[in-house]
Motif scaffolding. Structure first.
Motif, PDB file in Angstrom:
ATOM      1  N   PRO A 134       0.560  -1.334   0.059  1.00 50.80           N
ATOM      2  CA  PRO A 134       0.095  -0.076  -0.045  1.00 50.80           C
ATOM      3  C   PRO A 134       0.779   1.146  -0.012  1.00 50.80           C
ATOM      4  N   LEU A 135       0.289   2.486  -0.749  1.00 47.13           N
ATOM      5  CA  LEU A 135       0.819   3.710  -0.512  1.00 47.13           C
ATOM      6  C   LEU A 135       0.938   4.221   0.724  1.00 47.13           C
ATOM      7  N   ASN A 136       1.965   5.002   1.394  1.00 45.69           N
ATOM      8  CA  ASN A 136       2.052   5.152   2.538  1.00 45.69           C
ATOM      9  C   ASN A 136       1.801   6.826   2.761  1.00 45.69           C
ATOM     10  N   ASP A 137       1.246   7.222   3.746  1.00 45.19           N
ATOM     11  CA  ASP A 137       1.249   8.672   4.165  1.00 45.19           C
ATOM     12  C   ASP A 137       2.441   9.244   4.344  1.00 45.19           C
ATOM     13  N   PHE A 138       2.403  10.562   4.115  1.00 48.73           N
ATOM     14  CA  PHE A 138       3.685  11.405   4.303  1.00 48.73           C
ATOM     15  C   PHE A 138       3.733  11.894   5.807  1.00 48.73           C
ATOM     16  N   ASP A 181     -11.803   1.076  -5.014  1.00 51.24           N
ATOM     17  CA  ASP A 181     -12.549   0.192  -4.298  1.00 51.24           C
ATOM     18  C   ASP A 181     -11.250  -0.878  -3.760  1.00 51.24           C
ATOM     19  N   HIS A 182     -10.206  -0.336  -3.559  1.00 53.41           N
ATOM     20  CA  HIS A 182      -9.166  -1.243  -2.742  1.00 53.41           C
ATOM     21  C   HIS A 182      -8.096  -0.355  -2.219  1.00 53.41           C
ATOM     22  N   THR A 183      -7.519  -0.554  -1.311  1.00 53.88           N
ATOM     23  CA  THR A 183      -6.224   0.081  -0.863  1.00 53.88           C
ATOM     24  C   THR A 183      -5.327   0.622  -1.775  1.00 53.88           C
ATOM     25  N   PRO A 184      -5.203   1.781  -1.769  1.00 58.86           N
ATOM     26  CA  PRO A 184      -4.105   2.278  -3.012  1.00 58.86           C
ATOM     27  C   PRO A 184      -2.799   1.625  -2.652  1.00 58.86           C
ATOM     28  N   SER A 185      -2.305   1.141  -3.999  1.00 58.49           N
ATOM     29  CA  SER A 185      -0.918   0.391  -4.089  1.00 58.49           C
ATOM     30  C   SER A 185      -0.237   0.889  -5.408  1.00 58.49           C
ATOM     31  N   HIS A 186       1.080   0.416  -5.240  1.00 59.98           N
ATOM     32  CA  HIS A 186       1.929   0.690  -6.472  1.00 59.98           C
ATOM     33  C   HIS A 186       1.387   0.327  -7.890  1.00 59.98           C
ATOM     34  N   LEU A 219       0.257   8.075 -12.525  1.00 59.14           N
ATOM     35  CA  LEU A 219       0.833   9.292 -12.357  1.00 59.14           C
ATOM     36  C   LEU A 219       0.932   9.697 -10.676  1.00 59.14           C
ATOM     37  N   PHE A 220       0.026   9.231  -9.917  1.00 58.46           N
ATOM     38  CA  PHE A 220       0.005   9.184  -8.547  1.00 58.46           C
ATOM     39  C   PHE A 220       1.136   8.533  -7.955  1.00 58.46           C
ATOM     40  N   VAL A 221       1.347   7.155  -8.418  1.00 57.75           N
ATOM     41  CA  VAL A 221       2.337   6.199  -8.000  1.00 57.75           C
ATOM     42  C   VAL A 221       3.938   6.700  -8.295  1.00 57.75           C
ATOM     43  N   GLU A 222       3.919   7.280  -9.516  1.00 58.66           N
ATOM     44  CA  GLU A 222       5.306   7.809  -9.893  1.00 58.66           C
ATOM     45  C   GLU A 222       5.788   8.966  -9.093  1.00 58.66           C
ATOM     46  N   CYS A 223       4.624  10.123  -9.202  1.00 58.91           N
ATOM     47  CA  CYS A 223       4.970  11.132  -8.232  1.00 58.91           C
ATOM     48  C   CYS A 223       5.536  11.110  -6.790  1.00 58.91           C
ATOM     49  N   ALA A 224       4.421   9.847  -6.391  1.00 52.17           N
ATOM     50  CA  ALA A 224       4.542   9.726  -5.070  1.00 52.17           C
ATOM     51  C   ALA A 224       5.983   9.125  -4.580  1.00 52.17           C
ATOM     52  N   MET A 225       6.718   8.354  -5.408  1.00 53.50           N
ATOM     53  CA  MET A 225       8.074   7.738  -5.290  1.00 53.50           C
ATOM     54  C   MET A 225       8.894   9.118  -5.092  1.00 53.50           C
ATOM     55  N   TYR A 226       8.813   9.978  -5.942  1.00 47.49           N
ATOM     56  CA  TYR A 226       9.950  11.102  -5.748  1.00 47.49           C
ATOM     57  C   TYR A 226       9.734  11.591  -4.454  1.00 47.49           C
ATOM     58  N   ARG A 227       8.214  12.057  -4.110  1.00 49.71           N
ATOM     59  CA  ARG A 227       8.020  12.677  -3.094  1.00 49.71           C
ATOM     60  C   ARG A 227       8.442  11.823  -1.554  1.00 49.71           C
ATOM     61  N   GLN A 228       8.122  10.506  -1.884  1.00 49.34           N
ATOM     62  CA  GLN A 228       8.697   9.880  -0.828  1.00 49.34           C
ATOM     63  C   GLN A 228      10.311   9.808  -0.627  1.00 49.34           C
ATOM     64  N   ILE A 229      11.119  10.125  -1.610  1.00 50.79           N
ATOM     65  CA  ILE A 229      12.495  10.212  -1.646  1.00 50.79           C
ATOM     66  C   ILE A 229      12.868  11.515  -0.761  1.00 50.79           C
ATOM     67  N   THR A 230      12.112  12.581  -1.256  1.00 55.77           N
ATOM     68  CA  THR A 230      12.480  13.795  -0.584  1.00 55.77           C
ATOM     69  C   THR A 230      12.117  13.706   1.224  1.00 55.77           C
ATOM     70  N   SER A 231      10.824  12.998   1.368  1.00 53.86           N
ATOM     71  CA  SER A 231      10.357  12.886   2.631  1.00 53.86           C
ATOM     72  C   SER A 231      11.631  12.026   3.544  1.00 53.86           C
ATOM     73  N   ILE A 232      12.295  11.116   3.033  1.00 52.80           N
ATOM     74  CA  ILE A 232      13.044  10.325   3.725  1.00 52.80           C
ATOM     75  C   ILE A 232      14.301  11.175   3.734  1.00 52.80           C
ATOM     76  N   LEU A 233      14.798  11.961   3.030  1.00 53.11           N
ATOM     77  CA  LEU A 233      15.729  12.924   3.175  1.00 53.11           C
ATOM     78  C   LEU A 233      15.484  14.097   4.294  1.00 53.11           C
ATOM     79  N   GLN A 234      14.358  14.568   4.028  1.00 52.92           N
ATOM     80  CA  GLN A 234      13.773  15.455   4.782  1.00 52.92           C
ATOM     81  C   GLN A 234      13.769  15.247   6.549  1.00 52.92           C
ATOM     82  N   ASN A 235      13.645  13.975   6.656  1.00 55.25           N
ATOM     83  CA  ASN A 235      13.691  13.400   7.968  1.00 55.25           C
ATOM     84  C   ASN A 235      14.902  12.996   8.694  1.00 55.25           C
TER      85      ASN A 235
END
Length: 438
Positions: free
Chosen positions: A76-80, A102-107, A113-129
């Motif tokens: 599943p796709l995770n919250d930020f 009708d299902h849990t959002p996943s890759h 579009l959402f999945v690909e953008c989310a990957m780059y945003r998660q990279i930034t989130s990991i670095l930001q934390n």
């Protein structure tokens, strides 16, 4: 009146699609290279920050590896969970996705579009934390290499611009020169590090006019003349400075070509102000950030190539006199959200109103095109205006080489002609479109 049912979003759930191949293969490769880049920082961070620095980098490596594993196994796709300014908007977008599906959002099941953008945003989130890597750009070296390789090609294009400037107003075919610099900006979009998973290609140093003439047959829809007529009409009737906005895509050769187009627009008096929209974080490997703008101009001004140095200094001066404006990052937040531009007016009214003040907005590249048309599986003969939906802040155009299996604005049957020539015509960057909506 043209009408058709709203098509479904592109998604990796369609096995065999380009979205499926991207999520299955290309995105994990990008993450692997990102992990390798960060891992190489362990010793330097240990030297600088001691054991805490080394452990911090190792933690980032571990989290990136976990992200790669989650993608490959369709978790599943995770919250930020970070304190960036767009975190609330990202989590709200994920919540809307949960309500829509009708299902849990996943890759592999959710919109590509959402999945690909989310990957780059998660990279930034990991670095930001992290403790020490908050401002680290994991794609910086790849962009630097790409810029270095592009300098010779950029110099040739700039020399052509110099020839135009030397002509003055002596019988210049303005429409022809406009087409040359617009299409130089178009075809420079071929060199996209996210498409090649970070492998840089040399754009070469061939004569730009000869190159573009040879590529003319690969432009599937060409509304260059309509764009020129729009700007010409505004230029002759405007009681104020004409403003053109360029929503940027890739750094390197493409950004240099965009700057050439911008310089031509100013010198030809088709515009007096050029506003450049950047990304506010590292994005799709090669997208332009504020650091990339500074680095590009610094490399140009320090170049031993007189042409590069001259224009580097000129463009630094334009940033000072405000004929070139880098749009403030708080107005660029929407470009790194997963939302289509149809939703901009109610999700980011300030940006929409900012674009509404422009006389022409030029959207560069594949991702911008996908967001313009909501990344839906439109029929290729769908009119551009229809695919844009409610998005029309100003006259706008899309300069895009095709790197995803969605396209609109083609004449009926044009897609079959392209497919006959190349079965992968929609995804290789070989074909292009110049689309306009007045």
């Amino acid at each position: 009146m043209y009408s058709c049912p709203t098509p479904s979003p592109l998604s990796a759930k369609f096995e065999g699609s380009f979205a499926y191949d991207t999520v299955k293969d290309r995105l994990p490769v990008i993450l692997t290279k990102t992990i390798d880049t960060v891992h190489k920082c362990i010793s330097s961070y240990e030297d600088k920050f001691g054991e805490d620095g080394a452990n911090d980098v190792k933690s980032v490596v571990g989290q990136l590896s976990k992200l790669r594993s989650e993608m490959m196994t369709d978790k599943p796709l995770n919250d930020f969970r970070d304190d960036l300014k767009d975190t609330e908007k990202w989590n709200a977008a994920l919540e809307r996705l949960k309500q829509d599906e009708d299902h849990t959002p996943s890759h592999f099941k959710s919109p590509w579009l959402f999945v690909e953008c989310a990957m780059y945003r998660q990279i930034t989130s990991i670095l930001q934390n992290s403790k020490f890597m908050k401002d680290f750009d994991p794609f910086c070296q790849q962009k630097s290499v790409a810029l270095e390789k592009s300098m010779s090609g950029a110099s040739v294009l700039l020399q052509y611009l110099q020839k135009y400037l030397a002509l003055g107003d002596n019988g210049v075919d303005l429409a022809r020169y406009f087409e040359i610099f617009l299409k130089a900006s178009l075809w420079s979009n071929k060199f996209d590090l996210s498409l090649s998973a970070g492998v840089s290609h040399d754009p070469g140093s061939h004569d730009p006019v000869q190159v573009m003439s040879s590529l003319e047959e690969y432009i599937l829809a060409d509304e260059t003349d309509e764009i020129f007529q729009c700007l010409s009409k505004i230029q002759t009737s405007a009681a104020k400075d004409v403003r053109v906005d360029i929503v940027l895509d890739n750094a390197g050769f493409e950004f240099l070509s965009d700057l050439c187009l911008a310089e031509f627009l100013l010198q030809s008096k088709l515009a007096q102000k050029i506003h450049f929209h950047i990304k506010n974080m590292p994005w799709f490997i090669s997208d332009v950030t504020s650091k990339d703008v500074d680095y590009t101009l610094k490399q140009m001004t320090s170049s031993s190539d007189c042409t590069l140095s001259e224009f580097g200094k000129r463009w630094q001066s334009r940033l000072v006199d405000k004929s070139f404006i880098i749009v403030p990052e708080h107005l660029c937040q929407y470009w790194t959200l997963p939302s289509s531009y149809t939703d901009m007016q109610h999700l980011d009214e300030s940006l929409y109103e900012y674009l509404a003040q422009s006389d022409l907005v030029i959207f560069k590249g594949d991702l911008n095109f996908r967001k313009l048309v909501a990344d839906l599986s439109w029929s290729s003969d769908t009119p551009f205006k229809n695919a844009l939906g409610a998005f029309h802040p100003s006259p706008l155009c899309s300069l895009r080489t095709l790197k995803a299996d969605v396209v609109v604005g083609l004449k009926s049957g044009r897609d079959l002609e392209a497919e006959k020539d190349d079965a992968n015509w929609m995804v290789t960057g070989k074909y292009a479109v110049v689309l306009f909506d007045a």
